[in-house]
Design a protein around this motif. Structure first.
Motif, short mmCIF file in Angstrom:
data_model
loop_
_atom_site.label_atom_id
_atom_site.label_comp_id
_atom_site.label_asym_id
_atom_site.label_seq_id
_atom_site.Cartn_x
_atom_site.Cartn_y
_atom_site.Cartn_z
N PRO A 107 0.84 -0.94 -0.09
CA PRO A 107 0.09 0.07 -0.27
C PRO A 107 0.80 1.21 -0.15
CG PRO A 107 0.03 -1.08 2.32
CD PRO A 107 0.84 -1.67 1.38
N GLN A 108 0.21 2.54 -0.72
CA GLN A 108 1.48 3.56 -0.59
C GLN A 108 1.02 4.34 0.20
OE1 GLN A 108 -0.08 3.65 -5.16
NE2 GLN A 108 1.87 3.66 -5.37
N MET A 109 -0.24 4.84 0.53
CA MET A 109 -1.13 5.67 1.45
C MET A 109 -1.13 4.88 2.98
SD MET A 109 -0.73 8.55 -1.03
CE MET A 109 -2.06 9.84 -0.17
N ALA A 110 -0.61 5.96 3.68
CA ALA A 110 -1.19 5.44 5.31
C ALA A 110 -2.30 6.12 5.21
CB ALA A 110 -0.38 6.60 6.03
N ALA A 111 -2.93 6.53 5.05
CA ALA A 111 -4.64 7.55 5.29
C ALA A 111 -5.58 5.77 5.61
CB ALA A 111 -4.73 8.30 4.88
N PRO B 4 4.95 -1.54 3.05
CA PRO B 4 3.65 -0.65 2.80
C PRO B 4 5.29 0.55 1.89
CG PRO B 4 4.95 -0.61 5.04
CD PRO B 4 4.58 -2.33 4.35
N ARG B 5 5.04 1.37 1.96
CA ARG B 5 5.71 1.66 0.78
C ARG B 5 6.04 3.17 2.30
NH1 ARG B 5 4.04 6.57 -2.56
NH2 ARG B 5 3.20 7.71 -1.19
N ASP B 6 5.30 3.17 2.95
CA ASP B 6 6.33 4.54 3.18
C ASP B 6 7.17 3.86 4.98
OD1 ASP B 6 5.51 5.88 1.15
OD2 ASP B 6 4.31 7.09 2.29
N GLN C 177 0.40 -6.28 11.57
CA GLN C 177 0.96 -7.23 11.20
C GLN C 177 1.85 -7.24 9.88
OE1 GLN C 177 -0.78 -11.28 11.98
NE2 GLN C 177 1.29 -11.78 13.24
N VAL C 178 3.38 -6.59 9.44
CA VAL C 178 4.09 -6.28 8.56
C VAL C 178 5.13 -7.33 8.26
CG1 VAL C 178 5.36 -4.65 7.72
CG2 VAL C 178 3.75 -3.74 8.82
N PHE C 179 4.71 -7.93 7.23
CA PHE C 179 5.56 -8.83 6.20
C PHE C 179 6.58 -7.95 5.58
CE2 PHE C 179 2.51 -10.93 8.19
CZ PHE C 179 2.64 -11.77 8.93
N PRO C 180 7.33 -8.70 5.40
CA PRO C 180 8.10 -8.21 3.11
C PRO C 180 7.50 -8.51 1.99
CG PRO C 180 9.14 -10.28 4.35
CD PRO C 180 8.16 -9.73 5.88
N ASP C 181 6.74 -10.25 2.27
CA ASP C 181 6.26 -10.53 1.31
C ASP C 181 5.68 -11.24 1.49
OD1 ASP C 181 7.65 -12.53 1.98
OD2 ASP C 181 9.54 -12.64 0.97
N ILE C 182 4.54 -11.83 0.43
CA ILE C 182 3.76 -12.02 0.36
C ILE C 182 3.44 -13.20 0.83
CG2 ILE C 182 1.11 -12.78 -1.49
CD1 ILE C 182 1.34 -10.88 -3.39
N ALA C 183 4.35 -14.23 0.39
CA ALA C 183 4.44 -15.42 0.69
C ALA C 183 4.81 -15.81 2.21
CB ALA C 183 5.85 -16.07 -0.29
N GLY D 162 -4.94 -5.28 -4.04
CA GLY D 162 -3.54 -5.00 -4.32
C GLY D 162 -2.45 -3.01 -3.69
N PRO D 163 -2.20 -2.44 -4.46
CA PRO D 163 -1.52 -1.14 -4.39
C PRO D 163 -2.63 -0.13 -4.84
CG PRO D 163 0.22 -2.52 -5.50
CD PRO D 163 -0.74 -2.93 -5.46
#
Lengths: 276, 276
Positions: free
Chosen positions: B27-31, B53-55, B77-83, B131-132
Motif C-alpha cells: 500500500p502507498q498511502m497510510a491514510a 508498505p511504501r512509507d 502485522q507487517v511482512f516483507p513479501d506475500i509468501a 493490491g497497491p
C-alpha cells in the motif's frame, strides 16, 4: 452555483427514471465529495446534488479525490436546503446508520437498491440522501424521506465513512443493474406527486394550521410539523390525491374563517374531533 | 514490526476459521490503510496484514483515518513479501479489478464472501489480498492466489479506491454473517496444506527443476515458474498429498542424479516424456 436552477442548471436535471440522484447533505470535507463521486462512477450513478456544503463550492480537493469522475463533479448541483434539492423528485430515500424511532419504512441497502431499480423502471425520479460526516442525517432531514436505508454492518462499529456509504449503495445499485432489466415504462392515469408539489401542499397546510391555532404549542410545534411531514411523505401520494387534499384544506380553512380565529387557550379543533 | 513474527507477533495470528485476514500488498498511502481498517471494522473483519508498505510502519496517518478502528491498526502485522504474509493460511483470495487471462477460479465479491464463509466454517485460515492503489495486484502477486475476486462495477469506471474495495468485501462478508450460521467444524482425516507448506514444496520443486535444466530457458523461466505455481495453488492440496508430492520429487531427483546432470542443449527430460 447555489440553487441548481441557474444558467444551464436545468439541463443537468436527469430525465425521470434515468438513474437515482445522490444528495450529499451538508458535507464537510471536499475530499469526501470527490471520493463519493468516484464511488458513484464505479456503480453507474451519475447525478450528484450537494446541499449546503460546509466549505462552499466548487472545491479543488473534490476533483483531486474524484480520480477521473470529474464529469460528475462538473455536473454537480448545489442547493441551499433539502426541500429545494429534492423538489423535482418523486421519491426520496435517506441513509440512516443508526436505527431511530421514526415511522418511515426501512430497507437494507440491498433491498433499497431493488426498490430504486423498481422506481427507476416506473420512470420516476428518485434521490438518496447521505448525511454529513460527523453525525449523519438529523431528524428534520429524515422528515423529507419516504424510505430509510439501513446498512447491515457490525453493530460494534457502525461509523461509516461518507464515501463508503455511497460506495455500498452504488455497488448494490450496479448489482441490481446487472441482474434486473429495467421494467417497462408504465404510463398510468396519474403519477406520483413530486416532492416539490408535496412541499407546496405541506407549506400551505402548516400555514393554515398555524392560522387555526392547531400548532399553537411552540415547544411541541417542530415535532408536530415533522410528524405531519412523515405521514404525507409515506406512500406515494399522487398528483391527483394532492389536488383533492388541497381542496380539503381549502374547505377546512373556509370553515375556520366562518367560525372566526381559534382562541389560544381552547383545545385545537382537530384534537376536539378526535376525542369521542 | 517487519516479519510479523517478532515479539508478540505470533499471538496476533487469528485462530483458523476465526475470520478472513485482509492483506494489503505494497500500500502507498497510510491514510488508505486507516480507511481500510475502518471498513474492516464496519464489516466485522479484524485481522490486518501489510506487505511492504511504501512509507514504512507504523504511520500516524493510518490512525487518523481509522476513526476508532485503532485496535485493528495496533494489531496489524507487517511482512516483507506475500509468501511470508500468507504462509500460515490454507486459502488465499486475490482481488482483481481487471479481467486477466489467468487460470484461477474467479468469483464476484458476493460469491467470494460465500466462499469465505464456507472456508471459515471448515476452520481454515483464509486471506484476501488487495493490491497497491495505483495498479492493483501484479501477475506474480496473483500467482500466490487460489481464487480471484471480481467486483461487478461500471466497466466505464473500474478504478476502485483501495479502501472501497475492502469496504465492499467487508460488507459482503457481514451480509453473509447475518445470513449464514457458521458451519460445523469438520475434522477430516487430513487437512488442506498451509500456503507455507505449499511454498516449501514449490521452492524445492523449482530447485530440482533448475538443477535438472527444465527451467534453463532464462527469458521464459519466470512465466514457467508462475504457471507451475498457478497449478499447485488451485484446488486445496492437502498436507497428505503434499507429502506424496515431496516423495515424487525425491524419486525424480534420484533418477536425475543417477543419470547425471542434464545438458543445456538437450530438450528437458519432462518435455521428452510428454512427446509421444
Amino acid at each position: 452555483m447555489t440553487g441548481g436552477r441557474g444558467e444551464g442548471g436545468a439541463l443537468l436535471t436527469p430525465a425521470p427514471g434515468e438513474s437515482p440522484i445522490v444528495v450529499l447533505v451538508r458535507p464537510q470535507m471536499a475530499a469526501n465529495i470527490g471520493t463519493a463521486a468516484r464511488a458513484m462512477a464505479n456503480g453507474g450513478l451519475f447525478h450528484l446534488r450537494i446541499v449546503a456544503p460546509r466549505d462552499g463550492w466548487p472545491q479543488p480537493n473534490a476533483y483531486a479525490a474524484a480520480s477521473g469522475a470529474d464529469a460528475i463533479i462538473d455536473a454537480a448541483q448545489v442547493f441551499p436546503d433539502i426541500a429545494s434539492a429534492v423538489a423535482d423528485c418523486h421519491r426520496v430515500f435517506g441513509t440512516c446508520p443508526r436505527p431511530r424511532h421514526v415511522i418511515i419504512p426501512m430497507r437494507d441497502a440491498r433491498a433499497a437498491a431493488e426498490d430504486l431499480r423498481e422506481i427507476n423502471g416506473r420512470d420516476l425520479r428518485v434521490a438518496v440522501l447521505f448525511g454529513p460526516e460527523r453525525a449523519g442525517l438529523e431528524a428534520d432531514d429524515l422528515a423529507h424521506c419516504d424510505t430509510l436505508v439501513r446498512y447491515p454492518l457490525n453493530p460494534q462499529h457502525t461509523s461509516l465513512n461518507l464515501a463508503q456509504a455511497v460506495m455500498i449503495l452504488a455497488y448494490e445499485w450496479w448489482m441490481q443493474a446487472e441482474k434486473t432489466p429495467p421494467r417497462d415504462f408504465q404510463m398510468n392515469e396519474t403519477r406520483p406527486a413530486t416532492k416539490g408539489e408535496l412541499e407546496n401542499f405541506l407549506t400551505r397546510l402548516v400555514d393554515e394550521l398555524d392560522a387555526s391555532g392547531f400548532l399553537h404549542n411552540a415547544p411541541k410545534r417542530p415535532g408536530m410539523v415533522r410528524n405531519l411531514r412523515h405521514w404525507f411523505e409515506r406512500g406515494e401520494v399522487t398528483a391527483q390525491e394532492l389536488r383533492t387534499l388541497h381542496g380539503v384544506v381549502t374547505e377546512l380553512a373556509k370553515g375556520r374563517m366562518r367560525r372566526g380565529r381559534f382562541q389560544d387557550n381552547d383545545p385545537p379543533p382537530w384534537q376536539e374531533t378526535e376525542t369521542p
